[in-house]
Design an enzyme around this catalytic site. Structure first.
Site, PDB file in Angstrom:
ATOM      1  N   LYS A  24       0.832  -1.210   0.000  1.00 36.66           N
ATOM      2  CA  LYS A  24       0.000   0.000   0.000  1.00 36.66           C
ATOM      3  C   LYS A  24       0.860   1.250   0.000  1.00 36.66           C
ATOM      4  O   LYS A  24       0.645   2.172  -0.784  1.00 36.66           O
ATOM      5  CB  LYS A  24      -0.897   0.004   1.251  1.00 36.66           C
ATOM      6  CG  LYS A  24      -1.513   1.354   1.565  1.00 36.66           C
ATOM      7  CD  LYS A  24      -2.412   1.311   2.785  1.00 36.66           C
ATOM      8  CE  LYS A  24      -1.745   1.546   4.107  1.00 36.66           C
ATOM      9  NZ  LYS A  24      -1.390   2.943   4.408  1.00 36.66           N
ATOM     10  N   ASN A  25       1.847   1.263   0.915  1.00 35.02           N
ATOM     11  CA  ASN A  25       2.586   2.508   1.125  1.00 35.02           C
ATOM     12  C   ASN A  25       3.574   2.818   0.005  1.00 35.02           C
ATOM     13  O   ASN A  25       4.131   3.910  -0.029  1.00 35.02           O
ATOM     14  CB  ASN A  25       3.264   2.496   2.495  1.00 35.02           C
ATOM     15  CG  ASN A  25       2.221   2.598   3.599  1.00 35.02           C
ATOM     16  OD1 ASN A  25       1.055   2.918   3.325  1.00 35.02           O
ATOM     17  ND2 ASN A  25       2.619   2.308   4.829  1.00 35.02           N
ATOM     18  N   ARG A  95      -4.265  10.712   4.735  1.00 38.08           N
ATOM     19  CA  ARG A  95      -3.143  11.628   4.906  1.00 38.08           C
ATOM     20  C   ARG A  95      -2.103  11.492   3.806  1.00 38.08           C
ATOM     21  O   ARG A  95      -1.399  12.452   3.499  1.00 38.08           O
ATOM     22  CB  ARG A  95      -2.469  11.374   6.249  1.00 38.08           C
ATOM     23  CG  ARG A  95      -3.376  11.575   7.425  1.00 38.08           C
ATOM     24  CD  ARG A  95      -2.600  11.339   8.685  1.00 38.08           C
ATOM     25  NE  ARG A  95      -1.416  12.161   8.699  1.00 38.08           N
ATOM     26  CZ  ARG A  95      -1.368  13.403   9.141  1.00 38.08           C
ATOM     27  NH1 ARG A  95      -2.428  13.953   9.646  1.00 38.08           N
ATOM     28  NH2 ARG A  95      -0.252  14.086   9.095  1.00 38.08           N
ATOM     29  N   ASP A 119      -4.889  12.972  13.764  1.00 36.12           N
ATOM     30  CA  ASP A 119      -5.599  11.715  13.582  1.00 36.12           C
ATOM     31  C   ASP A 119      -5.364  10.805  14.778  1.00 36.12           C
ATOM     32  O   ASP A 119      -4.871  11.252  15.811  1.00 36.12           O
ATOM     33  CB  ASP A 119      -5.192  11.026  12.274  1.00 36.12           C
ATOM     34  CG  ASP A 119      -3.738  10.584  12.273  1.00 36.12           C
ATOM     35  OD1 ASP A 119      -3.085  10.670  13.323  1.00 36.12           O
ATOM     36  OD2 ASP A 119      -3.260  10.141  11.219  1.00 36.12           O
ATOM     37  N   ASP A 307       4.220  -0.105  12.097  1.00 42.10           N
ATOM     38  CA  ASP A 307       3.001  -0.748  11.598  1.00 42.10           C
ATOM     39  C   ASP A 307       2.885  -2.205  12.026  1.00 42.10           C
ATOM     40  O   ASP A 307       1.814  -2.785  11.947  1.00 42.10           O
ATOM     41  CB  ASP A 307       2.962  -0.670  10.069  1.00 42.10           C
ATOM     42  CG  ASP A 307       2.847   0.753   9.606  1.00 42.10           C
ATOM     43  OD1 ASP A 307       1.912   1.432  10.039  1.00 42.10           O
ATOM     44  OD2 ASP A 307       3.710   1.209   8.840  1.00 42.10           O
ATOM     45  N   VAL A 329       7.942   5.737  17.070  1.00 43.14           N
ATOM     46  CA  VAL A 329       7.675   6.483  15.829  1.00 43.14           C
ATOM     47  C   VAL A 329       6.449   7.384  15.958  1.00 43.14           C
ATOM     48  O   VAL A 329       6.520   8.582  15.693  1.00 43.14           O
ATOM     49  CB  VAL A 329       7.559   5.513  14.627  1.00 43.14           C
ATOM     50  CG1 VAL A 329       7.239   6.284  13.351  1.00 43.14           C
ATOM     51  CG2 VAL A 329       8.845   4.713  14.458  1.00 43.14           C
TER      52      VAL A 329
HETATM   53  N1  EPU Z   1       6.833  13.725  11.436  1.00 42.77           N
HETATM   54  C1  EPU Z   1       6.944  15.032  11.799  1.00 42.77           C
HETATM   55  N2  EPU Z   1       6.995  15.969  10.820  1.00 42.77           N
HETATM   56  C2  EPU Z   1       6.927  15.652   9.496  1.00 42.77           C
HETATM   57  C3  EPU Z   1       6.804  14.312   9.124  1.00 42.77           C
HETATM   58  C4  EPU Z   1       6.767  13.348  10.116  1.00 42.77           C
HETATM   59  O1  EPU Z   1       7.015  15.364  12.973  1.00 42.77           O
HETATM   60  O2  EPU Z   1       6.995  16.571   8.660  1.00 42.77           O
HETATM   61  C5  EPU Z   1       6.795  12.684  12.490  1.00 42.77           C
HETATM   62  C6  EPU Z   1       5.432  11.983  12.505  1.00 42.77           C
HETATM   63  O3  EPU Z   1       4.496  12.699  13.269  1.00 42.77           O
HETATM   64  C7  EPU Z   1       5.807  10.655  13.109  1.00 42.77           C
HETATM   65  C8  EPU Z   1       7.199  10.392  12.540  1.00 42.77           C
HETATM   66  O4  EPU Z   1       7.706  11.662  12.151  1.00 42.77           O
HETATM   67  O5  EPU Z   1       5.902  10.751  14.503  1.00 42.77           O
HETATM   68  C9  EPU Z   1       7.213   9.432  11.370  1.00 42.77           C
HETATM   69  O6  EPU Z   1       6.458   9.902  10.295  1.00 42.77           O
HETATM   70  P1  EPU Z   1       6.773   9.523   8.788  1.00 42.77           P
HETATM   71  O7  EPU Z   1       6.767  10.761   7.979  1.00 42.77           O
HETATM   72  O8  EPU Z   1       7.966   8.637   8.709  1.00 42.77           O
HETATM   73  O9  EPU Z   1       5.496   8.627   8.400  1.00 42.77           O
HETATM   74  P2  EPU Z   1       4.407   8.886   7.290  1.00 42.77           P
HETATM   75  O10 EPU Z   1       5.062   9.147   5.979  1.00 42.77           O
HETATM   76  O11 EPU Z   1       3.395   9.844   7.789  1.00 42.77           O
HETATM   77  C10 EPU Z   1       4.340   6.367   6.569  1.00 42.77           C
HETATM   78  C11 EPU Z   1       3.295   5.297   6.388  1.00 42.77           C
HETATM   79  C12 EPU Z   1       2.787   4.839   7.742  1.00 42.77           C
HETATM   80  C13 EPU Z   1       3.970   4.334   8.545  1.00 42.77           C
HETATM   81  C14 EPU Z   1       5.055   5.423   8.655  1.00 42.77           C
HETATM   82  C15 EPU Z   1       6.301   4.974   9.375  1.00 42.77           C
HETATM   83  C16 EPU Z   1       2.271   5.856   4.290  1.00 42.77           C
HETATM   84  C17 EPU Z   1       1.052   6.288   3.580  1.00 42.77           C
HETATM   85  N3  EPU Z   1       2.196   5.822   5.614  1.00 42.77           N
HETATM   86  O12 EPU Z   1       3.693   7.459   7.229  1.00 42.77           O
HETATM   87  O13 EPU Z   1       1.903   3.756   7.468  1.00 42.77           O
HETATM   88  O14 EPU Z   1       3.521   3.973   9.824  1.00 42.77           O
HETATM   89  O15 EPU Z   1       5.431   5.845   7.327  1.00 42.77           O
HETATM   90  O16 EPU Z   1       6.879   3.923   8.704  1.00 42.77           O
HETATM   91  O17 EPU Z   1       3.276   5.530   3.677  1.00 42.77           O
HETATM   92  C18 EPU Z   1      -0.061   2.441   7.654  1.00 42.77           C
HETATM   93  O18 EPU Z   1       0.243   1.888   6.604  1.00 42.77           O
HETATM   94  O19 EPU Z   1      -1.028   2.025   8.368  1.00 42.77           O
HETATM   95  C19 EPU Z   1       0.689   3.605   8.113  1.00 42.77           C
HETATM   96  C20 EPU Z   1       0.249   4.404   9.055  1.00 42.77           C
END
Ligand code: EPU
Length: 429
Positions: A24-25, A95, A119, A307, A329
């Site tokens: 998915k991601n 998101r 969220d 995850d 995380v």
């Molecule tokens: N964060 C910040 N600022 C930012 C970006 C992130 O503070 O500008 C923080 C977030 O709040 C969090 C941490 O950094 O505490 C990690 O966030 P990250 O950006 O790595 O995650 P994401 O891109 O929002 C993706 C996946 C998530 C998965 C995370 C970590 C997608 C669509 N989502 O989220 O997947 O948990 O990486 O690996 O790719 C899921 O599939 O159910 C899911 C939530």
């Protein structure tokens, strides 16, 4: 509107084979990357899940069309009249919509993307995405809840991320690929889905080196073209199936897996007592008896994925002893613990740590899926319970798992979907 619940009854050991879905991601980001160049794209191994439908709706709102072909591939056609806007209704639903920010700025020089709100994981800001893109020359303002971005020509530079954010790294890849000159991303996220996105962009004509390592170098190119690509396997689905096996016992063969993406997970599950052996293009796994307790902590890749944690906690809830789990995380990602507790799991939350005292049996109960992985964890927990478990808000599970019910039934899980009217769905239990 109808809502669905899943009813899971304990039915003994799992047996059989499952071909794992595409990630998915990764799929969602590849779809966003189709903004970058005109033409016809063919994406293979895209999971048929509702988050992909959400991304298709977003592309459609931007006048980029997508359709499923008979062979199961997703075809996306990007013309010249892209509307550079991601409206609130769509961003709020998913998101990952913010993944269009980088490609819109790079390809169109402008973007209007609704600011994602909080969220179930906590506040989840996108400040690192914005700072990174600003370093490349984009300018942002926030008006009426919309982030308005402009960039006449993005310019390559060095960006040091304060944390290896998956989403920020991806937006920088998709912006830097069309920037003028070299962009270097330091402290980049290293998840396999990042390497998949870079491979896709390189196939389009990009010049990206080092994806999958902490330093990614992107030499901007003037033009990209539409291509075909096959999405990497979903490692989170693998974790879901293996933890299910750990609870139910039995023997499973998983096909189309990348065991090299799963090193730490396989190690941890092995310590819990599962027997797992990578084979050509897949994994064989067997489980019997109660799992042994282990300590786990989530970290960015190659650490143990956040995850996986809800499903691992569901498995450890049955362990023969006490386990400690730490979520590093997403600090607010523990809402599922209360649902597991309704089933009799002995889990205490202490800040971002969990103390899990394993019990021999959980008790089937009405519970609620609060997000995708929380929902999957409840299904895993239900497999060893002493009676039926009813999981409300199953639509969360459909966001990330293709044909979940059918696939689990295929390996011996007694699971069915019950659709009911929304009348008082908010209080189903
Ligand atoms: N964060 C910040 N600022 C930012 C970006 C992130 O503070 O500008 C923080 C977030 O709040 C969090 C941490 O950094 O505490 C990690 O966030 P990250 O950006 O790595 O995650 P994401 O891109 O929002 C993706 C996946 C998530 C998965 C995370 C970590 C997608 C669509 N989502 O989220 O997947 O948990 O990486 O690996 O790719 C899921 O599939 O159910 C899911 C939530």
């Amino acid at each position: 509107m109808g809502v669905s619940r899943l009813v899971v009854r304990p039915a003994g050991p799992l047996r059989g084979e499952i071909t794992v879905q595409g990630a998915k991601n990764s799929a969602l980001k590849l779809m966003a990357a189709c903004v970058l160049a005109e033409g016809r794209y063919v994406l293979r191994n895209v999971p048929r899940i509702s988050d992909v439908d959400h991304m298709l709706a977003l592309l459609d709102a931007m006048r980029i069309s997508g359709r499923w072909r008979e062979d199961g591939a997703l075809e996306i056609v990007r013309g010249s009249d892209v509307v550079p806007e991601a409206p609130y209704e769509l961003v709020e639903r998913m998101r990952a919509s913010s993944a269009v920010l980088g490609p819109l700025l790079a390809a169109m020089g402008q973007a209007r993307v609704a600011m994602p709100g909080g969220d179930d994981f906590g506040s989840r800001p996108i400040d690192m995405h914005l700072h990174g893109l600003e370093a490349l020359g984009a300018e942002f303002s926030l008006t009426h809840g919309m982030i308005e971005g402009r960039a006449t020509q993005l310019r390559g530079t060095e960006v040091v991320l304060e944390y290896p954010s998956v989403g920020a790294t991806e937006n920088l890849l998709m912006a830097g690929v069309l920037a003028d000159g070299r962009t270097t991303v330091q402290n980049a996220a290293r998840e396999p889905e990042i390497a998949d996105l870079a491979a896709f962009l390189n196939r389009m004509g990009g010049r990206i080196l080092g994806a999958g390592s902490p330093t990614i170098t992107i030499d901007g190119v003037a033009e990209l073209r539409a291509v075909e690509h096959t999405v990497v396997p979903d490692r989170i689905e693998v974790a879901t199936l293996l933890t299910a096996l750990g609870v139910a016992g039995g023997e499973l063969t998983l096909r189309a897996v990348r065991p090299d993406h799963l090193d730490l997970l396989i190690d941890k599950l092995g310590r819990m007592g599962l027997r797992i052996s990578p084979e050509e293009g897949g994994l064989w796994a067997m489980a019997s008896g109660r799992p042994r307790p282990v300590d786990i902590a989530t970290l960015p890749y190659p650490g143990l994925a956040t995850d996986y944690l809800p499903m691992l906690v569901a498995l450890l809830a049955y362990a023969d002893g006490t386990s400690y789990a730490t979520e590093n995380v997403f600090s607010g990602r523990f809402r599922y613990v209360g649902e597991l507790a309704r089933m009799g799991a002995q889990v205490r939350v202490d800040g971002h740590h969990l103390v899990i005292d394993g019990v021999r049996r959980l008790s089937g109960a009405p519970v609620r899926a609060v997000d995708i992985r929380a929902g999957a964890a409840l299904v895993v927990a239900a497999l060893g319970a002493d009676g039926p478990t009813t999981i409300a808000d199953a639509h969360h599970i459909d966001r990330g798992y293709e044909h979940f019910v059918e696939r689990l039934r295929g390996v011996g899980v007694d699971i069915e979907r019950v659709d009911s009217e929304r009348v008082d769905s908010e209080r189903i239990d």
